[in-house]
Design an enzyme around this catalytic site. Structure first.
Site, short mmCIF file in Angstrom:
data_model
loop_
_atom_site.label_atom_id
_atom_site.label_comp_id
_atom_site.label_asym_id
_atom_site.label_seq_id
_atom_site.Cartn_x
_atom_site.Cartn_y
_atom_site.Cartn_z
N ALA A 117 3.20 41.02 -32.39
CA ALA A 117 1.52 40.63 -32.85
C ALA A 117 1.74 39.33 -33.19
O ALA A 117 2.80 38.90 -33.39
CB ALA A 117 1.08 41.68 -33.94
N LYS A 118 0.80 38.84 -33.57
CA LYS A 118 0.78 37.34 -34.08
C LYS A 118 -0.61 37.09 -34.70
O LYS A 118 -1.56 37.59 -34.10
CB LYS A 118 1.26 36.25 -33.32
CG LYS A 118 1.68 34.82 -33.75
CD LYS A 118 3.24 35.19 -34.17
CE LYS A 118 3.70 33.97 -34.96
NZ LYS A 118 5.26 34.08 -35.01
#
Ligand code: NAD
Length: 429
Positions: A117-118
């Site tokens: 994720a980011k």
């Protein structure tokens, strides 16, 4: 290239090098090596969830500004989502999506049970007061409250954020759910469940990878000439640890400029100077000034881009004199430059391997938090080193067996593990 529904959402990034397209190209290469099924590749080419939120913030002067924040969750087939939170003016949904995908392969490559994720907010942190940054972080966290959590998605620091922002995120999440939840973020202060060794972890991982690469060439770190672009969480820690190990760090830079000393910079003194000088290395006594462009072209054994993406491009790749490039930042070498370096026989240690030390210690922080048993720094560093050294040698082995560059080998290992897990789990419903 597999088409992406993300593409119509935004115009290309400012440098006209689309980070998401680059990430998909590397995925495609790995898919080819693995003879991956087209359907599986299509699934892995798309993030599972993309969240964009508006962040209205009341500034100290009473005005209201609205910022755009994103969180992209790429793939959780191996475990909860994991990834940093970036505060930088160039943050775009495409960039965040690319970085989320990189995180998936990175976690799989080093063998930790996370998905990628980011997150990020398009802002220049230097333009806001600490109180404004706190309001921004708390509102961003509140907007994401249903999408994050210790078993769902666990943010960490990245460019422009640190333990301070993680503490605000942890507190906001905890206040919303009604009890303390340290496991919702990693990279937080030790006082609220952070891990010893986390602050230096990414830089320490970089140092370990440089050490292994030099050893492969029959050399030690002692006397190796190193140039580092970026003097923040990652570049700063790598500089300190490489200097301690006897390497000659001859040049470093930050967003304001760079400094060069062919005899090797006194890194502890430079660190202290930079902190007193508003986080700028410019003007360090006894060193020559260099621009960031000049720094990348300096003669050295090892060049470590540790700032932002797209720093070594088709425009400047012919100037690079290093024999080894270690991608401490995410995506600092563009696709075209990567091929040019490969053709010249320059070894590029890819980001998903070189900077994985941070997420490894984030994982160790999460494990300690879940078990309520906290380790000393020696143990944390040792566990991280074991995983990094193992991953390094697996990548070298894969590269030799498949006769492919290290990046393709690293992606093939990471993508292969995720694809295998997806195939074993099956496609729901
Ligand atoms: P940071 O904000 O702490 O530091 C970034 C550094 O780069 C600063 O010294 C800044 O002045 C410098 N910089 C910014 N623009 C520059 C430019 N144009 N030229 C030269 N220097 C410039 O960020 P960080 O956490 O050290 O992250 C750096 C890179 O490492 C990013 O690509 C990030 O995604 C990656 N990364 C970070 C971690 C982590 O644990 N923090 C983990 C893995 C990867």
């Amino acid at each position: 290239m597999v088409s992406s529904s993300l593409r119509p959402l935004e115009a290309p990034s400012p440098a006209h090098i689309c980070p998401f397209d680059q990430a998909c190209s590397y995925l495609d290469q790995a898919a080819k090596e693995l003879h991956l099924d087209r359907g599986l590749l299509a699934v892995l080419s798309h993030p599972r969830k993309v969240v964009t939120v508006s962040i209205p913030v009341k500034l100290d002067n009473g005005e209201v500004e609205v910022l755009a924040g994103h969180r992209v969750q790429h793939c959780d087939v191996l475990g909860p989502y994991k990834g940093g939170t970036r505060y930088h003016p160039d943050v775009t949904l495409r960039e965040v999506s690319a970085l989320a995908m990189l995180m998936t392969w990175k976690c799989a490559l080093v063998g930790i049970p996370y998905g990628g994720a980011k997150g990020g907010i398009a802002l220049d942190p230097a333009r806001y007061t600490v109180v404004e940054l706190e309001r921004i972080t708390r509102r961003y966290t509140t907007e994401l409250i249903k999408d994050i959590g210790p078993a769902i998605d666990i943010p960490a620091p990245d460019v422009g954020t640190s333990a301070r922002e993680m503490a605000w995120m942890m507190d906001t999440y905890s206040m919303n759910v009604g009890h303390a939840v340290p496991g919702v973020v990693t990279g937080k202060p030790i006082s609220i469940g952070g891990s010893r060794g986390r602050e230096m972890a990414t830089g320490r991982g970089v140092m370990i990878i440089v050490r292994e690469a030099m050893a492969e060439r029959g050399r030690s770190l002692a006397g190796a000439k190193v140039v580092i672009q970026g003097f923040g969480n990652v570049g700063g820690a790598a500089a300190v640890l490489l200097h301690e190990a006897g390497a000659k760090v001859v040049a470093v830079s930050d967003a304001t400029g760079g400094v060069f000393d062919p005899e090797g910079l006194d890194i502890p003194a430079l660190k202290a100077y930079s902190l007193q000088n508003h986080r700028s290395v410019v003007g360090f006594p006894g060193a020559k000034a260099v621009t960031n462009a000049e720094l990348l072209a300096l003669p050295c054994d090892v060049l470590i881009p540790a700032a932002l993406e797209n720093q070594i491009t088709e425009e400047n790749v012919h100037e690079v004199q290093a024999q080894i490039v270690v991608e401490a930042a995410n995506g600092p070498v563009t696709l075209v430059a990567d091929r040019a370096l490969e053709n010249r026989g320059v070894t590029v240690l890819p980001d998903i391997l070189a900077n994985a030390g941070g997420v490894v210690v984030s994982y160790l922080e999460w494990v300690q938090g879940l078990s309520y048993v906290f380790w000393d720094e020696e143990r944390v560093n040792k566990e991280m080193e074991n995983l990094m050294v193992h991953a390094y040698h697996r990548v070298i082995q894969e590269s030799k067996e498949r006769q492919v560059p290290l990046r393709v080998a690293a992606y093939t290992l990471g993508v292969g593990r995720v694809a295998q897990a997806l195939a074993d789990r099956g496609l729901y419903p």
